[in-house]
Design an enzyme around this catalytic site. Sequence first.
Site, mmCIF file in Angstrom:
data_model
loop_
_atom_site.group_PDB
_atom_site.id
_atom_site.type_symbol
_atom_site.label_atom_id
_atom_site.label_comp_id
_atom_site.label_asym_id
_atom_site.label_seq_id
_atom_site.Cartn_x
_atom_site.Cartn_y
_atom_site.Cartn_z
ATOM 1 N N HIS A 23 27.905 -62.362 -10.079
ATOM 2 C CA HIS A 23 28.871 -62.751 -9.041
ATOM 3 C C HIS A 23 28.763 -64.258 -8.754
ATOM 4 O O HIS A 23 29.772 -64.935 -8.591
ATOM 5 C CB HIS A 23 28.585 -62.007 -7.717
ATOM 6 C CG HIS A 23 28.699 -60.520 -7.797
ATOM 7 N ND1 HIS A 23 27.697 -59.662 -7.384
ATOM 8 C CD2 HIS A 23 29.709 -59.718 -8.230
ATOM 9 C CE1 HIS A 23 28.081 -58.414 -7.543
ATOM 10 N NE2 HIS A 23 29.293 -58.413 -8.062
ATOM 11 N N ARG A 96 33.521 -58.037 -16.975
ATOM 12 C CA ARG A 96 32.336 -58.130 -17.826
ATOM 13 C C ARG A 96 32.613 -57.670 -19.247
ATOM 14 O O ARG A 96 32.304 -58.331 -20.206
ATOM 15 C CB ARG A 96 31.194 -57.282 -17.266
ATOM 16 C CG ARG A 96 30.469 -57.934 -16.133
ATOM 17 C CD ARG A 96 29.629 -56.954 -15.404
ATOM 18 N NE ARG A 96 30.461 -55.820 -15.037
ATOM 19 C CZ ARG A 96 30.146 -54.930 -14.121
ATOM 20 N NH1 ARG A 96 29.004 -55.009 -13.506
ATOM 21 N NH2 ARG A 96 30.959 -53.936 -13.834
ATOM 22 N N SER A 134 25.562 -54.608 -10.011
ATOM 23 C CA SER A 134 24.781 -54.259 -8.814
ATOM 24 C C SER A 134 24.146 -52.889 -9.014
ATOM 25 O O SER A 134 23.011 -52.635 -8.583
ATOM 26 C CB SER A 134 25.687 -54.214 -7.583
ATOM 27 O OG SER A 134 26.284 -55.455 -7.375
#
Length: 175
Positions: A23, A96, A134
């Site tokens: 991020h 991604r 995450s």
Amino acid sequence: MTDTNKHSLVIYPGSFDPITNGHIGIVKRGLRIFPHILMAVAHNPRKSCLFKPEERVEMIREVLADEPRVDVESFEGLLVEYCRRKGAHAIIRGLRAVSDFEYEFQMGTMNHKLAPEIETFFMMTGEGHFYISSQTVKEVASLNGCVNEFVPSLVARRLREKFSEGEAKTRGGRK
Ligand code: PNS
């Protein structure tokens, strides 16, 4: 805020549970294009997150304290309505891998249907970060793995604290 400034406000939304180096890479690169980025931490009471919205906001603020052009807030409800309230006409999302594409494409198309005046910009995640999420970071941390390479040190510390709190509670519960 002048109209020019309003039109240059871009929102980078996400759960950020917690913020990762991926991020941060998107934000830093985004700042080369956009003069100001508002990071919007989604508070969805139906989604269970490890960190409370205020904890996620606080971590991002601390980690990006040296970036005066980044603001951080949490929001509830529809993202496009939040963008309208803020006068923002653009959203950034990081991509991604191909696997992200379908979800992002659906979300971007839905947002565009709901608010055609708001554009979504997709940025490819830096090549050093494409495997970081995450979710995987939390999994590794929950199993006592080292996550120092994937998140800022402050976040790694909060993850350790969070999981040791959890363990303490479980032990307490087992008494
Ligand atoms: O980091 P995430 O979990 O992939 O972020 C997803 C997020 C928060 C951007 C998305 O769930 C969202 O925009 N939530 C707000 C509710 C909303 O507007 N939903 C409609 C989008 S289809």
